[in-house]
Motif scaffolding. Structure first.
Motif, PDB file in Angstrom:
ATOM      1  N   SER A  35      -4.414   0.098 -10.107  1.00  0.00           N
ATOM      2  CA  SER A  35      -3.447  -0.619 -10.940  1.00  0.00           C
ATOM      3  C   SER A  35      -2.025  -0.368 -10.453  1.00  0.00           C
ATOM      4  O   SER A  35      -1.326   0.511 -10.956  1.00  0.00           O
ATOM      5  N   PRO A  36      -1.558  -1.113  -9.451  1.00  0.00           N
ATOM      6  CA  PRO A  36      -0.189  -0.940  -8.971  1.00  0.00           C
ATOM      7  C   PRO A  36       0.828  -1.265 -10.064  1.00  0.00           C
ATOM      8  O   PRO A  36       0.522  -1.976 -11.028  1.00  0.00           O
ATOM      9  N   ILE A  37       2.036  -0.756  -9.873  1.00  0.00           N
ATOM     10  CA  ILE A  37       3.076  -0.882 -10.895  1.00  0.00           C
ATOM     11  C   ILE A  37       4.359  -1.383 -10.248  1.00  0.00           C
ATOM     12  O   ILE A  37       4.843  -0.795  -9.268  1.00  0.00           O
ATOM     13  N   LEU A  38       4.897  -2.458 -10.772  1.00  0.00           N
ATOM     14  CA  LEU A  38       6.166  -3.016 -10.320  1.00  0.00           C
ATOM     15  C   LEU A  38       7.176  -2.878 -11.448  1.00  0.00           C
ATOM     16  O   LEU A  38       6.871  -3.186 -12.603  1.00  0.00           O
ATOM     17  N   MET A  39       8.368  -2.420 -11.129  1.00  0.00           N
ATOM     18  CA  MET A  39       9.389  -2.219 -12.164  1.00  0.00           C
ATOM     19  C   MET A  39      10.748  -2.614 -11.609  1.00  0.00           C
ATOM     20  O   MET A  39      10.943  -2.658 -10.393  1.00  0.00           O
ATOM     21  N   GLY A  40      11.678  -2.904 -12.527  1.00  0.00           N
ATOM     22  CA  GLY A  40      13.037  -3.199 -12.093  1.00  0.00           C
ATOM     23  C   GLY A  40      13.596  -4.448 -12.745  1.00  0.00           C
ATOM     24  O   GLY A  40      13.235  -4.813 -13.863  1.00  0.00           O
ATOM     25  N   GLN A  41      14.493  -5.104 -12.016  1.00  0.00           N
ATOM     26  CA  GLN A  41      15.092  -6.349 -12.482  1.00  0.00           C
ATOM     27  C   GLN A  41      14.194  -7.484 -12.005  1.00  0.00           C
ATOM     28  O   GLN A  41      14.360  -8.026 -10.914  1.00  0.00           O
ATOM     29  N   LEU A  42      13.246  -7.827 -12.850  1.00  0.00           N
ATOM     30  CA  LEU A  42      12.177  -8.739 -12.469  1.00  0.00           C
ATOM     31  C   LEU A  42      12.274 -10.053 -13.228  1.00  0.00           C
ATOM     32  O   LEU A  42      13.000 -10.169 -14.213  1.00  0.00           O
TER      33      LEU A  42
ATOM     34  N   ALA B 214       0.826  -1.215   0.000  1.00  0.00           N
ATOM     35  CA  ALA B 214       0.000   0.000   0.000  1.00  0.00           C
ATOM     36  C   ALA B 214       0.855   1.258   0.000  1.00  0.00           C
ATOM     37  O   ALA B 214       0.348   2.350   0.240  1.00  0.00           O
ATOM     38  N   ALA B 215       2.152   1.116  -0.287  1.00  0.00           N
ATOM     39  CA  ALA B 215       3.063   2.251  -0.228  1.00  0.00           C
ATOM     40  C   ALA B 215       3.942   2.284  -1.471  1.00  0.00           C
ATOM     41  O   ALA B 215       3.951   1.353  -2.280  1.00  0.00           O
ATOM     42  N   ASN B 216       4.693   3.369  -1.615  1.00  0.00           N
ATOM     43  CA  ASN B 216       5.647   3.502  -2.708  1.00  0.00           C
ATOM     44  C   ASN B 216       7.040   3.149  -2.209  1.00  0.00           C
ATOM     45  O   ASN B 216       7.435   3.538  -1.104  1.00  0.00           O
ATOM     46  N   PHE B 217       7.773   2.415  -3.050  1.00  0.00           N
ATOM     47  CA  PHE B 217       9.097   1.962  -2.644  1.00  0.00           C
ATOM     48  C   PHE B 217      10.045   2.002  -3.832  1.00  0.00           C
ATOM     49  O   PHE B 217       9.675   1.687  -4.958  1.00  0.00           O
ATOM     50  N   LEU B 218      11.287   2.368  -3.538  1.00  0.00           N
ATOM     51  CA  LEU B 218      12.305   2.439  -4.583  1.00  0.00           C
ATOM     52  C   LEU B 218      13.645   2.000  -4.023  1.00  0.00           C
ATOM     53  O   LEU B 218      14.065   2.454  -2.949  1.00  0.00           O
ATOM     54  N   ALA B 219      14.299   1.089  -4.726  1.00  0.00           N
ATOM     55  CA  ALA B 219      15.639   0.627  -4.372  1.00  0.00           C
ATOM     56  C   ALA B 219      16.454   0.543  -5.660  1.00  0.00           C
ATOM     57  O   ALA B 219      15.964   0.858  -6.750  1.00  0.00           O
ATOM     58  N   ALA B 220      17.701   0.114  -5.529  1.00  0.00           N
ATOM     59  CA  ALA B 220      18.586   0.107  -6.689  1.00  0.00           C
ATOM     60  C   ALA B 220      18.115  -0.840  -7.779  1.00  0.00           C
ATOM     61  O   ALA B 220      18.370  -0.601  -8.972  1.00  0.00           O
ATOM     62  N   ASP B 221      17.408  -1.918  -7.394  1.00  0.00           N
ATOM     63  CA  ASP B 221      17.043  -2.926  -8.374  1.00  0.00           C
ATOM     64  C   ASP B 221      15.548  -3.057  -8.606  1.00  0.00           C
ATOM     65  O   ASP B 221      15.111  -3.912  -9.374  1.00  0.00           O
ATOM     66  N   ARG B 222      14.754  -2.247  -7.953  1.00  0.00           N
ATOM     67  CA  ARG B 222      13.312  -2.338  -8.179  1.00  0.00           C
ATOM     68  C   ARG B 222      12.601  -1.095  -7.655  1.00  0.00           C
ATOM     69  O   ARG B 222      13.128  -0.353  -6.825  1.00  0.00           O
ATOM     70  N   GLY B 223      11.382  -0.927  -8.149  1.00  0.00           N
ATOM     71  CA  GLY B 223      10.515   0.123  -7.653  1.00  0.00           C
ATOM     72  C   GLY B 223       9.080  -0.374  -7.667  1.00  0.00           C
ATOM     73  O   GLY B 223       8.703  -1.217  -8.484  1.00  0.00           O
ATOM     74  N   PHE B 224       8.288   0.117  -6.733  1.00  0.00           N
ATOM     75  CA  PHE B 224       6.878  -0.241  -6.669  1.00  0.00           C
ATOM     76  C   PHE B 224       6.067   1.021  -6.460  1.00  0.00           C
ATOM     77  O   PHE B 224       6.413   1.865  -5.625  1.00  0.00           O
ATOM     78  N   ILE B 225       5.002   1.157  -7.241  1.00  0.00           N
ATOM     79  CA  ILE B 225       4.121   2.317  -7.129  1.00  0.00           C
ATOM     80  C   ILE B 225       2.740   1.869  -6.696  1.00  0.00           C
ATOM     81  O   ILE B 225       2.102   1.047  -7.361  1.00  0.00           O
TER      82      ILE B 225
END
Length: 497
Positions: A185-192, A119-130
């Motif tokens: 519509s959540p969004i997952l990005m990164g090295q997946l 339920a939150a936004n997160f960002l790290a070197a290898d991924r992000g979640f919106i």
């Protein structure tokens, strides 16, 4: 006739005006000591001297205020020629932009993203979640506007995954018919990693995850296909074009959406049967929610009150019944035994009965007070609808089967709600409408059962589980009786088949 023509002209002008307004977002992850997403809103078609923008204070599916606006910083605006416009905070979750008559402008801001939670936004070197409700401002009165979204992934990131519809020919660009759809519509990005996909009723189902771990992914997805197939067979409809499971990483958080779910996921749980079944229950729960709460929903849960929260007395149905159906779906898919379902219900009964709050708070009040107490209750004066809700689901199911000599069940109630209120009326249902639907299928009054919802009256577990030839002892253990009549045997067989 003249009045009708004038009315049609006004409608046409309003349609042109709405279509002329265009809202587009661009999001860029910025990896710094305090990671954040850079957000740019492009807006054209404004015809007012000022516009107010709001950020939701919560996200549907997680019934707690999240105070997303506290993470917003460095907001500024420009007109179409690059000149600065004034933008001031106008409330806890709102900002007012003074357009100076400009019909085109951009609004830029940053969102801190430091919490790895669904339920939150997160960002790290290898991924992000919106979690979109925590990132995208909507114009006052403009929830229904269509939106375009473009993601600029960080260098080296391989994938962006979301339930949003992609724009053909434009990489990492998506459209939403409204802000409601965008926020859903959540969004997952990164090295997946993308697991093997499958189809049910011709609909593609995908699972995209961050570091899912080492396990037999083909076998896992085959099992997940079985879970989805059973749920679809219960409801007899798949209302989406495609469905995406988003595995955001380790943890157990999960939030349901219309055609996706974001879940904490760690494939190492699949090594042991107990952990595997727990994970299957979790995924079945979040998946079944796309029916129960997203489409079969209390009338209070849409349109949403994004500023204050949408309170309802029916979360025992939306969440509690979904717990019950996770048990049934995993059982019908062949992954658990009848005894394991009974043990799960026994644990729910014990958890409810062991809380002092069961003498003080009804499950309907627990639903309404979740914004204050939390979903699992607070202290000794409250209860959890996750405990009592699934037991109520089982009791209602057995009552219907008993009343109708096993011709109908709770499945028929869920299908009736889906058909009448989602498919035909396009809205949620009231408490009275749910009761009328349930009693109509049960063929008579369910007054006693509804007392267990609205009061703290002690449930008669022995009688309700007795409809399936089961006994409930003083420790709330549920076991088959030494003998049962023909109807009881048939109910038990069909109920936990």
């Amino acid at each position: 006739m003249i009045r009708s023509i004038a009315y049609l002209c006004v409608l046409c002008l309003m349609t042109v005006f709405v279509q002329a307004q265009q809202i587009a977002y661009t999001v860029t992850p910025v990896q710094a000591d305090s990671p954040y997403f850079k957000v740019e809103l492009s807006y054209s078609g404004s015809h007012t001297d000022s516009l107010e923008f709001h950020l939701p204070a919560w996200t549907p599916g997680y019934y707690q205020l999240m105070h997303y606006a506290a993470a917003v910083r460095n907001m500024h605006a420009q007109d179409g020629t690059g000149h600065s416009l004034t933008c001031r905070r106008s409330g806890e979750n709102s900002w007012r932009l003074y357009t100076r008559g400009n019909t085109v402008f951009t609004l830029q801001y940053e969102v801190r993203a430091t919490r790895p939670f669904v339920a939150a936004n997160f960002l790290a070197a290898d991924r992000g979640f919106i979690s979109p409700a925590g990132m995208f401002l909507y114009p006052a009165g403009g929830i229904g506007h269509p939106v375009k979204l473009t993601i600029h992934p960080a260098a080296g990131w391989t994938q962006v995954a979301t339930g949003l519809e992609p724009v053909k020919g434009q990489a990492y660009s998506y459209t939403a018919a409204s802000f409601d759809e965008l926020y859903d519509s959540p969004i997952l990005m990164g090295q997946l990693e993308t697991l093997p996909s499958f189809e049910v009723d011709g609909k593609l189902h995908s699972f995209v995850a961050y570091q899912p771990g080492n396990f037999d992914k083909a076998a896992f997805m085959q099992d997940l296909q079985g879970i989805v197939s059973v749920a679809a067979a219960i409801m007899r409809d798949l209302p989406y074009k495609h469905y995406t499971f988003l595995g955001i990483g380790p943890g157990r958080g999960g939030i349901e959406h219309l055609n996706s779910t974001a879940v904490g996921f760690d494939g190492s749980q699949l090594d042991k049967r107990e952990e595997r079944i727990r994970l299957y229950h979790f995924l079945a729960h979040e998946y079944f929610h796309h029916y129960n709460v997203k489409r079969i929903r209390p009338i209070e849960l849409g349109p949403f009150d994004y500023e204050h929260g949408s309170k309802t007395r029916l979360l025992w149905l939306s969440e509690g019944f979904t717990v019950y159906y996770e048990y049934l779906v995993v059982r019908r898919a062949g992954f658990t035994t009848r005894e394991e379902v009974l043990q799960a219900l026994q644990k729910n009964i014990h958890a409810y009965e062991s809380k002092p709050g069961h003498l003080l708070q009804s499950v309907a009040d627990a639903s309404y007070n979740t914004w204050h107490d939390g979903p699992f209750g607070a202290g000794d004066s409250s209860i959890s609808y996750y405990d009592k809700g699934p037991v109520l689901g089982a009791m209602l199911d057995l009552q219907i089967r008993h009343n109708t000599r096993n011709r109908y069940s709770l499945d028929d109630v869920m299908r009736a709600l889906y058909r009448e209120f989602y498919q035909q009326k396009g809205r949620g249902f009231t408490e009275a409408e749910f009761r009328a639907t349930a009693e109509g299928i049960a063929g008579g009054s369910l007054a006693e059962w509804f007392d267990y919802v609205n009061t703290v009256k002690p449930p008669d577990y022995k009688r309700y589980f007795g409809y399936a030839g089961l006994d409930v002892d003083s420790n709330f253990a549920i076991r088959p009786r030494a003998s049962m009549d023909t109807l009881q045997a048939a109910i038990l067989k069909d109920w936990l088949r």
